[in-house]
Design an enzyme around this catalytic site. Structure first.
Site, PDB file in Angstrom:
ATOM      1  N   ASP A 242      -2.649   6.360  -2.795  1.00 41.20           N
ATOM      2  CA  ASP A 242      -2.513   6.278  -4.119  1.00 41.20           C
ATOM      3  C   ASP A 242      -1.062   6.189  -4.514  1.00 41.20           C
ATOM      4  O   ASP A 242      -0.834   6.314  -6.010  1.00 41.20           O
ATOM      5  CB  ASP A 242      -3.170   7.731  -4.763  1.00 41.20           C
ATOM      6  CG  ASP A 242      -2.452   8.982  -4.140  1.00 41.20           C
ATOM      7  OD1 ASP A 242      -1.438   8.811  -3.166  1.00 41.20           O
ATOM      8  OD2 ASP A 242      -2.768  10.020  -4.424  1.00 41.20           O
TER       9      ASP A 242
ATOM     10  N   ASP B 185      -7.270   6.238  -0.346  1.00 35.78           N
ATOM     11  CA  ASP B 185      -7.016   7.522  -0.888  1.00 35.78           C
ATOM     12  C   ASP B 185      -7.732   8.135  -1.802  1.00 35.78           C
ATOM     13  O   ASP B 185      -8.283   7.472  -2.317  1.00 35.78           O
ATOM     14  CB  ASP B 185      -5.442   7.720  -1.396  1.00 35.78           C
ATOM     15  CG  ASP B 185      -4.231   8.431  -0.465  1.00 35.78           C
ATOM     16  OD1 ASP B 185      -5.022   9.190   0.208  1.00 35.78           O
ATOM     17  OD2 ASP B 185      -3.263   8.130  -0.638  1.00 35.78           O
TER      18      ASP B 185
ATOM     19  N   LYS C 235      -8.774   9.456   2.597  1.00 29.06           N
ATOM     20  CA  LYS C 235      -7.840  10.538   3.031  1.00 29.06           C
ATOM     21  C   LYS C 235      -7.903  11.369   1.868  1.00 29.06           C
ATOM     22  O   LYS C 235      -7.850  11.172   0.533  1.00 29.06           O
ATOM     23  CB  LYS C 235      -6.602   9.957   3.202  1.00 29.06           C
ATOM     24  CG  LYS C 235      -5.367  10.787   3.458  1.00 29.06           C
ATOM     25  CD  LYS C 235      -4.107  10.152   3.862  1.00 29.06           C
ATOM     26  CE  LYS C 235      -3.019   9.570   2.875  1.00 29.06           C
ATOM     27  NZ  LYS C 235      -2.849  10.412   1.696  1.00 29.06           N
TER      28      LYS C 235
ATOM     29  N   GLU D 126       3.974  14.786   6.111  1.00 27.64           N
ATOM     30  CA  GLU D 126       4.707  14.018   5.182  1.00 27.64           C
ATOM     31  C   GLU D 126       5.923  15.202   4.936  1.00 27.64           C
ATOM     32  O   GLU D 126       5.573  16.196   4.484  1.00 27.64           O
ATOM     33  CB  GLU D 126       3.958  13.373   3.996  1.00 27.64           C
ATOM     34  CG  GLU D 126       5.308  13.041   3.123  1.00 27.64           C
ATOM     35  CD  GLU D 126       4.712  12.065   1.556  1.00 27.64           C
ATOM     36  OE1 GLU D 126       3.457  11.870   1.835  1.00 27.64           O
ATOM     37  OE2 GLU D 126       5.647  11.705   0.995  1.00 27.64           O
TER      38      GLU D 126
END
Ligand code: KIV
Length: 272
Positions: A49, A88, A118, A187
């Site tokens: 995204d 996503d 995801k 992340e």
């Protein structure tokens, strides 16, 4: 997509089986122009995204809709043949309940032909991950800096700066692994947290601004190609495509303005 095409693609179980093995290579891609160039080289492509920011000029990923993800997901699936395609789930499409998440994820799978979805979140999303996984939807999780929570996190900031925060992120990764996620993106966390998570969980960890010790790595394609003006500190640029595009556009404009366009070899000649 033909059955043969489907049979050739990498699958979520194959990615799961790579835990602790050969490093998993992945990139984002969003379009039929670039995805086929990425496809033969990587293990999986994420239709992230992040496309809201790098392809649609949004300030964050919060404005990305399910329909937009499906349109880009379909373009990437249609133009590739080998990599696993992960799409996503956008903000607002999966958080309210496992049932809502299933309806949205089922649309993504059916309308794009992708092999997995995801979603962002750790322990609080574990019941949803289990619900989807039990119903045949492979789920990749995403912990640490979760961009859809940018407002709650106070900005796009690295995570895990004190022991309590590190404990929480480790717990998140353990919860999503226990719930049946086939991999987890980590992340923007401080070293050596991602290394510890990688040692602890039984599923592959995919790092982005996290640690070289992860089971695999991912970058935003536009960032590593040099197509975005500002990139996070951790991003290494492997190309200068932005500059190449500018040069090509200037060369074209020069020929149009100098009345040297089109060169003779690029014009149609009469047949007779
Ligand atoms: O949206 C995205 O591109 C992502 C990657 C940064 C992992 O989630």
């Amino acid at each position: 997509m033909s059955a043969q095409n489907l049979a050739k693609r990498r699958t979520a179980p194959e990615i799961l089986a790579r835990k602790g093995g050969e490093p998993i290579v992945s990139l984002t891609a969003y379009s039929a122009a670039l995805a086929p160039l990425v496809d033969p080289v990587v293990d999986f492509i994420l239709v992230g995204d992040s496309l809201g920011m790098v392809e649609h000029g949004m300030e964050s990923t919060l404005g990305v809709s399910l329909d937009l993800m499906i349109a880009h997901g379909r373009a990437v699936v249609n133009s590739t043949a080998e990599a696993l395609i992960v799409v996503d789930m956008p903000f607002g499409s999966y958080e309210a309940s496992p049932e809502d998440a299933f309806r949205a994820a089922a649309r993504v799978m059916a309308e794009t032909g992708c092999g997995a979805v995801k979603l962002e979140g750790g322990a609080h999303m574990a019941p949803t991950i289990a619900f989807l996984a039990d119903r045949g939807i492979p789920v990749m999780a995403h912990v640490g800096l979760t961009p859809q929570a940018v407002n709650a996190l106070g900005g796009f900031r690295s995570q895990g700066h004190d022991a309590a925060a590190r404990e929480k992120i480790l717990g998140d990764a353990m919860a999503v692994a226990g719930a049946g996620a086939f991999a987890v993106v980590i992340e923007g966390v401080v070293e050596p947290l991602a290394e510890e998570i990688t040692r602890t969980v039984a599923i592959p960890t995919i790092g982005i601004g996290a640690s070289a010790a992860c089971d695999g790595q991912i970058l935003v394609l536009n960032d590593m190609l040099g197509l975005t003006a500002r990139v996070p500190k951790f991003v290494k640029r492997y190309g200068a495509i932005g500059e190449a595009v500018s040069e090509a556009v200037k060369a074209y404009a020069g020929e149009v303005r100098g009345r040297t366009f089109p060169a003779a070899e690029h014009t149609y000649k009469p047949r007779g």
